[in-house]
Design a protein around this motif. Structure first.
Motif, PDB file in Angstrom:
ATOM      1  N   ASN A 124       0.849  -1.189   0.000  1.00  0.00           N
ATOM      2  CA  ASN A 124       0.000   0.000   0.000  1.00  0.00           C
ATOM      3  C   ASN A 124       0.884   1.238   0.000  1.00  0.00           C
ATOM      4  N   THR A 125       0.242   2.402  -0.070  1.00  0.00           N
ATOM      5  CA  THR A 125       0.978   3.668  -0.100  1.00  0.00           C
ATOM      6  C   THR A 125       0.801   4.453   1.203  1.00  0.00           C
ATOM      7  N   ASN A 126       0.480   3.770   2.289  1.00  0.00           N
ATOM      8  CA  ASN A 126       0.312   4.436   3.579  1.00  0.00           C
ATOM      9  C   ASN A 126       1.630   5.065   4.039  1.00  0.00           C
ATOM     10  N   PRO A 127       1.552   6.103   4.878  1.00  0.00           N
ATOM     11  CA  PRO A 127       2.781   6.724   5.391  1.00  0.00           C
ATOM     12  C   PRO A 127       3.624   5.728   6.178  1.00  0.00           C
ATOM     13  N   VAL A 128       4.930   5.970   6.181  1.00  0.00           N
ATOM     14  CA  VAL A 128       5.882   5.069   6.833  1.00  0.00           C
ATOM     15  C   VAL A 128       6.575   5.798   7.983  1.00  0.00           C
ATOM     16  N   VAL A 129       6.587   5.162   9.147  1.00  0.00           N
ATOM     17  CA  VAL A 129       7.279   5.671  10.328  1.00  0.00           C
ATOM     18  C   VAL A 129       8.374   4.681  10.702  1.00  0.00           C
ATOM     19  N   VAL A 130       9.548   5.199  11.032  1.00  0.00           N
ATOM     20  CA  VAL A 130      10.700   4.371  11.397  1.00  0.00           C
ATOM     21  C   VAL A 130      11.002   4.559  12.881  1.00  0.00           C
ATOM     22  N   ALA A 185       1.892   0.199  16.542  1.00  0.00           N
ATOM     23  CA  ALA A 185       1.498  -0.319  15.229  1.00  0.00           C
ATOM     24  C   ALA A 185       0.089  -0.905  15.263  1.00  0.00           C
ATOM     25  N   GLY A 186      -0.247  -1.577  16.359  1.00  0.00           N
ATOM     26  CA  GLY A 186      -1.578  -2.157  16.473  1.00  0.00           C
ATOM     27  C   GLY A 186      -2.678  -1.116  16.535  1.00  0.00           C
ATOM     28  N   ARG A 187      -2.377   0.030  17.121  1.00  0.00           N
ATOM     29  CA  ARG A 187      -3.369   1.105  17.233  1.00  0.00           C
ATOM     30  C   ARG A 187      -3.537   1.877  15.925  1.00  0.00           C
ATOM     31  N   ASN A 188      -2.567   1.751  15.025  1.00  0.00           N
ATOM     32  CA  ASN A 188      -2.553   2.579  13.812  1.00  0.00           C
ATOM     33  C   ASN A 188      -2.379   1.714  12.564  1.00  0.00           C
ATOM     34  N   PRO A 189      -3.391   0.934  12.209  1.00  0.00           N
ATOM     35  CA  PRO A 189      -3.248   0.022  11.067  1.00  0.00           C
ATOM     36  C   PRO A 189      -3.074   0.730   9.728  1.00  0.00           C
ATOM     37  N   ASP A 190      -3.391   2.029   9.664  1.00  0.00           N
ATOM     38  CA  ASP A 190      -3.249   2.767   8.410  1.00  0.00           C
ATOM     39  C   ASP A 190      -1.898   3.468   8.292  1.00  0.00           C
ATOM     40  N   ILE A 191      -0.991   3.160   9.213  1.00  0.00           N
ATOM     41  CA  ILE A 191       0.384   3.654   9.138  1.00  0.00           C
ATOM     42  C   ILE A 191       1.311   2.450   9.089  1.00  0.00           C
ATOM     43  N   ASN A 192       2.312   2.502   8.225  1.00  0.00           N
ATOM     44  CA  ASN A 192       3.307   1.436   8.137  1.00  0.00           C
ATOM     45  C   ASN A 192       4.503   1.761   9.024  1.00  0.00           C
ATOM     46  N   TYR A 193       5.084   0.728   9.629  1.00  0.00           N
ATOM     47  CA  TYR A 193       6.196   0.918  10.556  1.00  0.00           C
ATOM     48  C   TYR A 193       7.378   0.029  10.175  1.00  0.00           C
ATOM     49  N   ILE A 194       8.562   0.620  10.287  1.00  0.00           N
ATOM     50  CA  ILE A 194       9.823  -0.112  10.170  1.00  0.00           C
ATOM     51  C   ILE A 194      10.548   0.031  11.500  1.00  0.00           C
ATOM     52  N   GLY A 195      10.845  -1.076  12.155  1.00  0.00           N
ATOM     53  CA  GLY A 195      11.619  -1.053  13.389  1.00  0.00           C
ATOM     54  C   GLY A 195      13.044  -1.495  13.112  1.00  0.00           C
ATOM     55  N   ILE A 196      14.012  -0.714  13.577  1.00  0.00           N
ATOM     56  CA  ILE A 196      15.424  -1.035  13.366  1.00  0.00           C
ATOM     57  C   ILE A 196      16.060  -1.338  14.717  1.00  0.00           C
ATOM     58  N   GLU A 197      16.722  -2.484  14.807  1.00  0.00           N
ATOM     59  CA  GLU A 197      17.332  -2.908  16.070  1.00  0.00           C
ATOM     60  C   GLU A 197      18.494  -3.847  15.765  1.00  0.00           C
ATOM     61  N   VAL A 198      19.544  -3.787  16.601  1.00  0.00           N
ATOM     62  CA  VAL A 198      20.710  -4.648  16.390  1.00  0.00           C
ATOM     63  C   VAL A 198      20.753  -5.830  17.354  1.00  0.00           C
ATOM     64  N   HIS A 199      19.940  -5.811  18.401  1.00  0.00           N
ATOM     65  CA  HIS A 199      20.001  -6.849  19.422  1.00  0.00           C
ATOM     66  C   HIS A 199      18.985  -7.948  19.113  1.00  0.00           C
ATOM     67  N   THR A 200      19.493  -9.132  18.853  1.00  0.00           N
ATOM     68  CA  THR A 200      18.665 -10.235  18.368  1.00  0.00           C
ATOM     69  C   THR A 200      17.550 -10.636  19.334  1.00  0.00           C
ATOM     70  N   PRO A 201      17.768 -10.690  20.659  1.00  0.00           N
ATOM     71  CA  PRO A 201      16.651 -11.043  21.543  1.00  0.00           C
ATOM     72  C   PRO A 201      15.458 -10.097  21.397  1.00  0.00           C
ATOM     73  N   GLY A 202      15.724  -8.797  21.235  1.00  0.00           N
ATOM     74  CA  GLY A 202      14.636  -7.848  21.033  1.00  0.00           C
ATOM     75  C   GLY A 202      13.917  -8.085  19.722  1.00  0.00           C
ATOM     76  N   VAL A 203      14.676  -8.438  18.688  1.00  0.00           N
ATOM     77  CA  VAL A 203      14.055  -8.759  17.403  1.00  0.00           C
ATOM     78  C   VAL A 203      13.146  -9.970  17.554  1.00  0.00           C
ATOM     79  N   GLY A 204      13.637 -11.001  18.247  1.00  0.00           N
ATOM     80  CA  GLY A 204      12.813 -12.185  18.472  1.00  0.00           C
ATOM     81  C   GLY A 204      11.551 -11.867  19.253  1.00  0.00           C
ATOM     82  N   ARG A 205      11.682 -11.000  20.258  1.00  0.00           N
ATOM     83  CA  ARG A 205      10.521 -10.626  21.061  1.00  0.00           C
ATOM     84  C   ARG A 205       9.485  -9.883  20.219  1.00  0.00           C
ATOM     85  N   LEU A 206       9.936  -8.931  19.392  1.00  0.00           N
ATOM     86  CA  LEU A 206       8.986  -8.179  18.575  1.00  0.00           C
ATOM     87  C   LEU A 206       8.347  -9.069  17.513  1.00  0.00           C
TER      88      LEU A 206
END
Length: 240
Positions: free
Chosen positions: A65-71, A85-106
Motif C-alpha cells: 500500500n501507499t500508507n505513510p511510513v514511520v521508522v 502499530a496495532g493502534r494505527n493500522p493505516d500507518i506502516n512501521y519499520i523497526g530497526i534494532e541490532v540486538h537479536t533477543p529484542g528482534v525475536g521478542r517483537l
C-alpha cells in the motif's frame, strides 16, 4: 569492562567494509534468547525481517500500500512498537534494532497481534538510512530512550547529534516529524541543541515537548521514573 560487550573489529575498516564507521552509536551485547524468542526469530524472521542491502526499499512492494511510513530506531524489546502499530493500522512501521533477543521478542508480538503493518531491519540504523531509505520518504522517526552515553568521552557515540540528525532530516518527508524521548536530562539538552542546529528542522514547541498521549510507557521509562529521573521529550518537524 563488562565481558558481555563486543566492540567493533577495527580490522573491518577500508575496502573490505564500505560501510565501516570508526564510532558506532551502540555496542552489541551478548544476550541470551529465551526459547520463545529463538523460536519466533527462526520461524518469523524470513517473513517479517527485511535483509540489509545497499539498495533502496520500495515500501509499496513491502507493505502492499501507499500508507505513510514511520521508522523507529532502536526499539529494544519492541513492546511499545507493537502497541503503536496495532493502534494505527493505516500507518506502516519499520523497526530497526541490532540486538537479536529484542528482534525475536517483537516478532512474537507481530504474530500474537496479527500485525500486517510492521517490518524489522536487524542492522545498524545509520547504515540502513544511508543505503536503504529513499530521501524524503519517511513520515516520522521515533527514538525512544536511546543509550545516553553519559560519560563525556562517549558523547561522540550519541545517536541524536549532527551529522546523524542531518541524515534523518534528509530522509523525512516535508512536515514529517522526529520524536525523541529520554530519561537523561543532559542528553535532552544536548539533543535540543543539535536538532535546533539541524537544517530543515524546526521545533514544534518553544523548547521541550509536551508528552504525547499516544506513546505507550516503556520499561526504560518506568525505570527512569523509579530512579527519580524526569522524562524529557522533543518533537521536531521538517520544513514544508
Amino acid at each position: 569492562m563488562s565481558s558481555d560487550i563486543v566492540y567493533e573489529n577495527q580490522d573491518d575498516a577500508g575496502a573490505e567494509n564500505p560501510f565501516y564507521r570508526a564510532v558506532k552509536t551502540y555496542v552489541l551485547r551478548k544476550g541470551r534468547m529465551t526459547a520463545a524468542q529463538e523460536r519466533d526469530y527462526n520461524e518469523l524472521s524470513p517473513v517479517w525481517c527485511i535483509p540489509f542491502e545497499n539498495k533502496k526499499i520500495n515500501f509499496v512492494d513491502i507493505f502492499g500500500n501507499t500508507n505513510p511510513v514511520v521508522v523507529e530506531i532502536g526499539f529494544g524489546m519492541g513492546t511499545a512498537t507493537a502497541e503503536i502499530a496495532g493502534r494505527n493500522p493505516d500507518i506502516n512501521y519499520i523497526g530497526i534494532e541490532v540486538h537479536t533477543p529484542g528482534v525475536g521478542r517483537l516478532l512474537g508480538e507481530i504474530r500474537k497481534r496479527d500485525l500486517k503493518n510492521l517490518f524489522i531491519i536487524e542492522h545498524d540504523a545509520l547504515e540502513v538510512l544511508e543505503c536503504m531509505i529513499v530521501d524524503g520518504s519517511i513520515s516520522g522517526f521515533h527514538i525512544f530512550f536511546p543509550d545516553p552515553w553519559q560519560k563525556k568521552r562517549h558523547h561522540k557515540r550519541r545517536l541524536v547529534q549532527r551529522p546523524h540528525t542531518d541524515l534523518i532530516a534528509k530522509k523525512l518527508a516535508p512536515s514529517g516529524y522526529l520524536y525523541f524521548v529520554t530519561d537523561w536530562y543532559e542528553y535532552a539538552e544536548f539533543a535540543l541543541s543539535q536538532l535546533t542546529d539541524t537544517p530543515c528542522l524546526h521545533n514544534k514547541y518553544e523548547s521541550f515537548a509536551e508528552s504525547q498521549s499516544w506513546r505507550p510507557e516503556t520499561k526504560f521509562e518506568r525505570r527512569g521514573l523509579n530512579e527519580d529521573r524526569p522524562i524529557t521529550e522533543l518533537y521536531f518537524l521538517k520544513d514544508e
